[in-house]
Design a protein around this motif. Structure first.
Motif, PDB file in Angstrom:
ATOM      1  N   GLU A 209       1.041   3.836  -6.099  1.00  0.00           N
ATOM      2  CA  GLU A 209       1.024   5.272  -5.864  1.00  0.00           C
ATOM      3  C   GLU A 209       0.106   5.915  -6.905  1.00  0.00           C
ATOM      4  OE1 GLU A 209       4.658   8.089  -5.998  1.00  0.00           O
ATOM      5  OE2 GLU A 209       4.764   6.952  -4.120  1.00  0.00           O
TER       6      GLU A 209
ATOM      7  N   TRP B 240       5.372  -0.634  -4.458  1.00  0.00           N
ATOM      8  CA  TRP B 240       4.167  -0.106  -3.843  1.00  0.00           C
ATOM      9  C   TRP B 240       3.360   0.643  -4.888  1.00  0.00           C
ATOM     10  CZ3 TRP B 240       8.976   1.898  -3.523  1.00  0.00           C
ATOM     11  CH2 TRP B 240       9.159   3.231  -3.855  1.00  0.00           C
TER      12      TRP B 240
ATOM     13  N   ASN C  35       0.815  -1.213   0.000  1.00  0.00           N
ATOM     14  CA  ASN C  35       0.000   0.000   0.000  1.00  0.00           C
ATOM     15  C   ASN C  35       0.846   1.258   0.000  1.00  0.00           C
ATOM     16  OD1 ASN C  35      -2.307  -1.543   0.059  1.00  0.00           O
ATOM     17  ND2 ASN C  35      -2.367  -1.596   2.290  1.00  0.00           N
ATOM     18  N   SER C  36       2.021   1.180   0.623  1.00  0.00           N
ATOM     19  CA  SER C  36       2.929   2.319   0.669  1.00  0.00           C
ATOM     20  C   SER C  36       4.354   1.788   0.707  1.00  0.00           C
ATOM     21  CB  SER C  36       2.656   3.188   1.903  1.00  0.00           C
ATOM     22  OG  SER C  36       2.981   2.471   3.076  1.00  0.00           O
TER      23      SER C  36
END
Length: 102
Positions: free
Chosen positions: A73, A71, A43-44
């Motif tokens: 973005e 990840w 997710n990040s």
């Protein structure tokens, strides 16, 4: 082995030594970044799982070892029309080089 355009080929190896994919780049890091973008994205950047990437330089006995992670973005506002709204980013960290004996 360096091609006419200066790029080198790197084969992605698993733990058993099987080579599944080939990535090209001017440097091993460039090829490792290409390989890392194919990993399952988190997710990040902070929550992404680190995966060991082993890239053997074709024509040599060198295996470049990296930790790679990816990840999702949101694409920048000035993105081209063909770019999707969510993109996959990646990063790598070099761990070292091994020499194989086959």
């Amino acid at each position: 082995m360096v091609r006419e355009d200066g790029k080198r080929n790197f084969a992605l190896r698993d733990t058993s030594g099987t080579e599944s994919s080939v990535f090209s780049g001017n440097t091993p890091r460039q090829a490792a970044l290409k390989a890392a973008r194919r990993l399952e994205p988190g997710n990040s950047e902070e929550n992404a799982d680190r995966t060991e990437l082993r890239l053997r330089e074709k024509g040599t006995d060198k295996v470049h070892i990296y930790d790679g992670w990816a990840w999702n973005e949101t694409a920048p506002d000035n993105k081209p029309d063909w770019m999707p709204d969510d993109i996959t980013e990646a990063n790598v960290s070099k761990k070292g080089i091994e020499h194989i004996e086959e």
